[in-house]
Design a protein around this motif. Structure first.
Motif, short mmCIF file in Angstrom:
data_model
loop_
_atom_site.label_atom_id
_atom_site.label_comp_id
_atom_site.label_asym_id
_atom_site.label_seq_id
_atom_site.Cartn_x
_atom_site.Cartn_y
_atom_site.Cartn_z
N GLY A 102 -27.02 -29.15 15.82
CA GLY A 102 -26.88 -27.92 15.07
C GLY A 102 -26.33 -26.79 15.94
N ALA A 103 -25.98 -25.69 15.26
CA ALA A 103 -25.45 -24.53 15.96
C ALA A 103 -25.83 -23.26 15.21
CB ALA A 103 -23.93 -24.62 16.08
N ILE A 104 -26.15 -22.23 15.96
CA ILE A 104 -26.35 -20.90 15.41
C ILE A 104 -25.27 -20.00 16.02
CG2 ILE A 104 -27.92 -18.97 15.04
CD1 ILE A 104 -30.25 -20.86 15.73
N VAL A 105 -24.51 -19.37 15.15
CA VAL A 105 -23.41 -18.50 15.56
C VAL A 105 -23.89 -17.05 15.52
CG1 VAL A 105 -21.05 -17.77 15.03
CG2 VAL A 105 -21.76 -20.12 14.55
N GLY A 106 -23.66 -16.31 16.58
CA GLY A 106 -24.00 -14.89 16.60
C GLY A 106 -23.19 -14.10 15.59
N GLY A 107 -23.66 -12.91 15.24
CA GLY A 107 -23.11 -12.11 14.16
C GLY A 107 -21.66 -11.71 14.28
N ALA A 108 -21.07 -11.72 15.46
CA ALA A 108 -19.66 -11.37 15.60
C ALA A 108 -18.76 -12.60 15.46
CB ALA A 108 -19.41 -10.70 16.95
N GLY A 109 -19.39 -13.75 15.20
CA GLY A 109 -18.62 -14.97 15.00
C GLY A 109 -18.58 -15.38 13.55
N GLU A 110 -18.04 -16.56 13.29
CA GLU A 110 -17.96 -17.09 11.94
C GLU A 110 -18.49 -18.52 11.92
OE1 GLU A 110 -13.85 -18.52 10.73
OE2 GLU A 110 -13.31 -17.03 12.24
N LEU A 111 -18.87 -18.97 10.75
CA LEU A 111 -19.48 -20.29 10.60
C LEU A 111 -18.62 -21.39 11.22
CD1 LEU A 111 -22.04 -21.52 9.40
CD2 LEU A 111 -20.75 -21.95 7.30
N GLU A 112 -17.30 -21.26 11.10
CA GLU A 112 -16.40 -22.28 11.65
C GLU A 112 -16.54 -22.43 13.16
OE1 GLU A 112 -13.56 -25.30 10.69
OE2 GLU A 112 -15.09 -24.19 9.60
N HIS A 113 -16.98 -21.41 13.85
CA HIS A 113 -17.20 -21.51 15.29
C HIS A 113 -18.35 -22.49 15.57
CE1 HIS A 113 -15.43 -17.18 15.56
NE2 HIS A 113 -14.50 -18.09 15.32
N GLY A 114 -19.36 -22.52 14.71
CA GLY A 114 -20.44 -23.50 14.85
C GLY A 114 -19.96 -24.91 14.58
N ALA A 115 -18.97 -25.06 13.71
CA ALA A 115 -18.42 -26.38 13.41
C ALA A 115 -17.71 -27.00 14.62
CB ALA A 115 -17.46 -26.29 12.23
N LEU A 116 -17.36 -26.18 15.59
CA LEU A 116 -16.76 -26.71 16.83
C LEU A 116 -17.69 -27.67 17.56
CD1 LEU A 116 -15.12 -23.42 18.11
CD2 LEU A 116 -13.89 -25.51 17.45
N TRP A 117 -18.99 -27.62 17.25
CA TRP A 117 -19.98 -28.46 17.93
C TRP A 117 -20.06 -29.86 17.33
CZ3 TRP A 117 -21.78 -28.95 22.40
CH2 TRP A 117 -23.04 -29.46 22.70
N HIS A 118 -19.49 -30.08 16.13
CA HIS A 118 -19.60 -31.37 15.46
C HIS A 118 -19.15 -32.52 16.36
CE1 HIS A 118 -21.00 -30.15 11.60
NE2 HIS A 118 -19.96 -29.36 11.36
N VAL A 119 -17.95 -32.47 16.84
CA VAL A 119 -17.41 -33.58 17.63
C VAL A 119 -18.05 -33.68 19.01
CG1 VAL A 119 -15.32 -34.53 18.68
CG2 VAL A 119 -15.26 -33.66 16.33
N PRO A 120 -18.04 -32.62 19.83
CA PRO A 120 -18.61 -32.78 21.17
C PRO A 120 -20.10 -33.07 21.18
CG PRO A 120 -17.91 -30.51 20.82
CD PRO A 120 -17.45 -31.28 19.64
N GLY A 121 -20.85 -32.53 20.23
CA GLY A 121 -22.29 -32.82 20.17
C GLY A 121 -22.59 -34.23 19.71
N GLY A 122 -21.95 -34.63 18.62
CA GLY A 122 -22.20 -35.95 18.06
C GLY A 122 -21.72 -37.09 18.94
#
Length: 193
Positions: A83-103
């Protein structure tokens, strides 16, 4: 792409002996490894962010290795999630960057894991909590391993940060008894059954 700038790491471990029934002689262990990093895209819209996933791969491996060590070896890992929590100055898609490297990091470190790694993400302020979903590492339909672990850090993520999480578990929910595919009946061909 930008460098990965780490502010801090966190590790959370739970040992669950019972959920109201008889205590188990062997607890279920849930562990989460977390990294708080600078979000290089915070505060602006950047159309080309995909390359940052490659930069995150070493961090994924590092967190996955910490979890395997925490659970006492690959042979003790039965469930996972990210999972990922994105800080308020970011956007949800920035959290999606974790899908590939994390999995893929967890699959690589575990060796033969077949199932898709379940995931969640959200935008939140410091102290935001996230329920990270968990399934069996080799078959997503093993109901006894449908689980979640709540994670977070009291000061993270700041507006320009990402809090990235990997979770691993040692087995099924304590007192699992809702039927379905059993872990010892996994065919292991496609990551589903």
């Amino acid at each position: 792409m930008p460098d990965v700038v780490i502010r801090k790491f966190g590790l959370s471990v739970e040992e669950v002996f019972h959920e109201g029934g008889e205590p188990s002689p062997t607890p279920l262990v849930r562990a989460a490894a977390m990294a708080v990093i600078q979000n290089p895209f915070a505060g602006r819209y950047e159309p080309d962010i995909e390359g940052f996933m490659d930069d995150l791969k070493p961090l994924g491996i590092q967190l996955a290795e910490r979890l395997v060590a925490t659970l006492g070896g690959v042979e003790n890992v039965q469930g996972y999630g990210k999972g990922a929590i994105v800080g308020g100055a970011g956007e949800l898609e920035h959290g999606a960057l974790w899908h590939v490297p994390g999995g893929y990091a967890m699959r690589e470190v575990l060796g033969n894991a077949m199932a898709i790694v379940p995931s969640t993400k959200k935008v939140g302020a410091p102290g935001t909590r996230l329920d990270v979903p968990v399934t069996h590492i080799n078959a997503s339909y093993v109901r006894s391993h449908f689980d979640a672990m709540e994670v977070g850090m009291n000061d993270s993520p700041r507006a320009n940060e990402l809090l990235l999480v990997l979770v691993m578990t040692s087995g099924p929910r304590i007192h699992a008894r809702v039927g379905g595919l059993k872990a010892d009946a996994i065919l292991g061909k496609d990551g589903l059954r």
